[in-house]
Design a protein around this motif. Sequence first.
Motif: not given
Length: 227
Positions: A106-115, A194-208
């Motif tokens: 999802q493009a709205t999750s720009p904190l996703t990494t190659t790892k 399940l794939l556990e990711m870093k806590e900051e990746s919880l944020m998705e872009i839905d608003s300004i």
Amino acid sequence: MKKSVGFIPLRKGSKGIPGKNKKDLAGKPLYQWVLDEAIQSNLDEVFVFTDDEGIFNDVSQNYASTKVKALPRSQKSASDTASTEFAMIEFAKQIEYDFDIICLLQATSPLTTTKDINAALVKMENVEIDSLVSVVRTHRFIWNEDGTPQNYDIYNRPRRQDFNGLLIENGAIYCTTQSTLKSFSNRLGGNIELLEMKEESLMEIDSITDWKIIEQLLLIKNSNVKL
């Protein structure tokens, strides 16, 4: 080795943030963050599925020599009422289900990494896994609307270090096998990992507001400052 493809669906229309997929985020268009990470991953092919002619042309021209391809998305699958699953099926039919594993990114999750993407693929190589969803562990206390706690005892409030927390979908990565997508017409089904990711990746872009916060996180990340 199983053939894996990345699937990045992009819609031209966006009510929350008009034109958000092409909007500059910390130096490059929003969609490019996850696309660039996908390119560097072990995915065999990466498809940008869009009804936006501008994005379609940019991807076709700028990524011509890579494993990336742009495919046209129908107006029906890009409508406000169409589900992501509808787009996935439309895409899968276009390429005649030529994959063993499809990873929805999802493009709205720009904190996703190659790892993160590679970790998902490693898990999906397991023959017993049918699909996978990325999650984040949160140590927040959750309440029901009737005023009762959902995940802790109010009379024995645990310390953070003693509280295992909850796992929440972060909307970043969903992988599934070809057979599972065909069977369930859904991004998830069967035996789910399940794939556990870093806590900051919880944020998705839905608003300004989301946009501004994530932009700052990306700027910090690019400056090599540890979060």
